[in-house]
Design a protein around this motif. Structure first.
Motif, PDB file in Angstrom:
ATOM      1  N   GLY A   1       0.807  -1.221   0.000  1.00 55.94           N
ATOM      2  CA  GLY A   1       0.000   0.000   0.000  1.00 55.94           C
ATOM      3  C   GLY A   1       0.838   1.268   0.000  1.00 55.94           C
ATOM      4  O   GLY A   1       0.305   2.368   0.140  1.00 55.94           O
TER       5      GLY A   1
ATOM      6  N   ILE B   1      -3.827   3.601  -4.696  1.00 51.00           N
ATOM      7  CA  ILE B   1      -4.258   2.688  -3.639  1.00 51.00           C
ATOM      8  C   ILE B   1      -5.516   3.217  -2.946  1.00 51.00           C
ATOM      9  O   ILE B   1      -5.596   4.393  -2.603  1.00 51.00           O
ATOM     10  CB  ILE B   1      -3.154   2.542  -2.560  1.00 51.00           C
ATOM     11  CG1 ILE B   1      -1.791   2.243  -3.182  1.00 51.00           C
ATOM     12  CG2 ILE B   1      -3.565   1.512  -1.521  1.00 51.00           C
ATOM     13  CD1 ILE B   1      -1.586   0.832  -3.662  1.00 51.00           C
TER      14      ILE B   1
ATOM     15  N   ARG C   1       0.801   6.476  -3.634  1.00 51.25           N
ATOM     16  CA  ARG C   1      -0.243   5.904  -2.768  1.00 51.25           C
ATOM     17  C   ARG C   1      -1.598   6.566  -3.040  1.00 51.25           C
ATOM     18  O   ARG C   1      -2.610   5.895  -3.213  1.00 51.25           O
ATOM     19  CB  ARG C   1       0.171   6.103  -1.309  1.00 51.25           C
ATOM     20  CG  ARG C   1      -0.824   5.577  -0.314  1.00 51.25           C
ATOM     21  CD  ARG C   1      -0.217   5.557   1.076  1.00 51.25           C
ATOM     22  NE  ARG C   1      -0.003   6.880   1.628  1.00 51.25           N
ATOM     23  CZ  ARG C   1       1.157   7.344   2.068  1.00 51.25           C
ATOM     24  NH1 ARG C   1       2.256   6.624   2.011  1.00 51.25           N
ATOM     25  NH2 ARG C   1       1.245   8.560   2.563  1.00 51.25           N
TER      26      ARG C   1
END
Ligand SMILES: Nc1ncnc2c1ncn2[C@@H]1O[C@H](COP(=O)(O)OP(=O)(O)OP(=O)(O)O)[C@@H](O)[C@H]1O
Ligand SMILES: [Mg+2]
Length: 238
Positions: free
Chosen positions: A55, A88, A84
Motif C-alpha cells: 500500500g 491505492i 499511494r
C-alpha cells in the motif's frame, strides 16, 4: 493479464531496541488485474506489514516491489505518498472516518488532496456513495450510521479516486456476521462489475472464501497460495 502487484523477495526488518524483528522474510507475490485475494495467517505472521508495503505506506528493507509495472520500492516521503494517493484505496478495520464530517465529505477527502475542483468532488462522492448503496445517507455523520454503513462509506472513499487496487486489513473485524456478509458482497460486486483488484486480510475462512485466491502467511513467509476452492476442499477433507 498484467500484474498490478508484483513483489520480489520482499523483506522487512524492524529494529526494536537492540533487537531485529524480521516481519517479512522474502515474500514474492503477484496479483493480476481484476483478482480478488484473501491474505490469511496467524497473528504476527506479517499480514499487515505486507499490506503496508504493497500500500506504499512503508518501504521494504530489501527486495523489489512493482506497482502496475513501476518499481516503487525505493520511493519515500512525498513521492511514495503521491503514488499511494493515486493508486491505492485503503479500507481499515476501524473505518477511520472523520467523526465531524458527513459521509459525502469523508468520501470527498482523497479528491481534495489531489486537487479536484469542488463541483466535480461533489459529483464523484455522490456517485461513489450510490455505488455502495448509500445515496440516501450522504449528509449523515458517521455516528448516525450503522457499523456496516460506516464501512461502506470507507469503501466509497477508497473507490472515489479510481485506484489500481483496494487493500482492506480486516475490514469485517468490527462487524457482526450479517454486516460482514454485506461488505463482502459489495467487495465482490465491485470486483465482478468493475474489475476492481481487491486484497483483503482476514482471520476468518468464511470471509476468505468470498475471494478467488487465498495467500497464507506464517512467520514472514508465504506458506500457501491457492484458489480458495482448493483451500476449502482441503479443509473439508482434513
Ligand atoms: N512497527 C513495528 N515495529 C516493530 N515490530 C513490528 C512492527 N510492526 C509489526 N512488527 C512485528 O512484525 C511481525 C509481523 O507483524 P504484523 O503486524 O505484520 O502481523 P499480522 O500478521 O498483521 O498480525 P495480526 O493478525 O495480529 O494483525 C510481528 O512479530 C510484529 O511484532
Ligand atoms: Mg495485522
Amino acid at each position: 493479464m498484467s500484474a498490478v502487484i508484483d513483489t520480489r523477495k520482499l523483506r522487512k526488518v524492524y529494529r526494536v531496541g537492540a533487537e531485529d524483528v524480521v516481519a517479512l522474510d522474502g515474500v514474492s507475490v503477484r496479483v493480476r488485474s481484476g483478482e480478488s485475494v484473501a491474505v490469511m495467517g496467524p497473528s504476527g505472521s506479517g499480514k499487515s506489514t505486507f499490506m503496508n508495503l504493497i500500500g506504499c505506506l512503508d518501504q521494504p528493507t530489501s527486495g523489489a516491489y512493482f506497482l502496475e509495472g513501476q518499481d516503487v520500492s525505493h520511493l519515500h516521503g512525498d513521492k511514495l505518498a503521491e503514488v499511494r494517493s493515486r493508486k491505492i484505496g485503503f479500507v481499515f478495520q476501524g473505518f477511520n472516518l472523520l467523526s465531524r464530517s458527513s459521509a459525502a465529505e469523508n468520501v470527498e477527502l482523497p479528491l481534495t488532496y489531489s486537487g479536484v475542483p469542488h463541483e466535480e468532488r461533489r459529483e464523484r462522492a455522490a456517485s461513489a456513495l450510490k455505488a455502495v448503496g448509500l445515496g440516501h445517507r450522504m449528509n449523515h455523520l458517521p455516528s448516525e450510521l450503522s457499523g456496516g454503513q460506516q464501512q461502506r462509506v470507507a469503501i466509497a472513499r477508497a473507490l472515489v479516486n479510481d485506484p489500481a487496487v483496494i487493500l482492506a486489513d480486516e475490514p469485517t473485524g468490527n462487524l457482526d456476521s450479517h454486516s460482514s456478509e454485506e461488505i463482502m458482497r459489495l467487495f465482490l460486486r465491485l470486483n465482478d462489475e468493475r474489475g476492481m483488484t481487491i486484497v483483503i486480510v482476514t482471520h476468518e475462512h468464511d470471509i476468505a472464501n468470498w475471494t478467488a485466491r487465498i495467500v497464507t502467511f506464517l512467520d514472514g513467509h508465504v506458506v500457501d497460495d491457492r484458489p480458495s476452492a482448493q483451500v476449502a476442499a482441503a479443509r473439508g477433507s482434513a
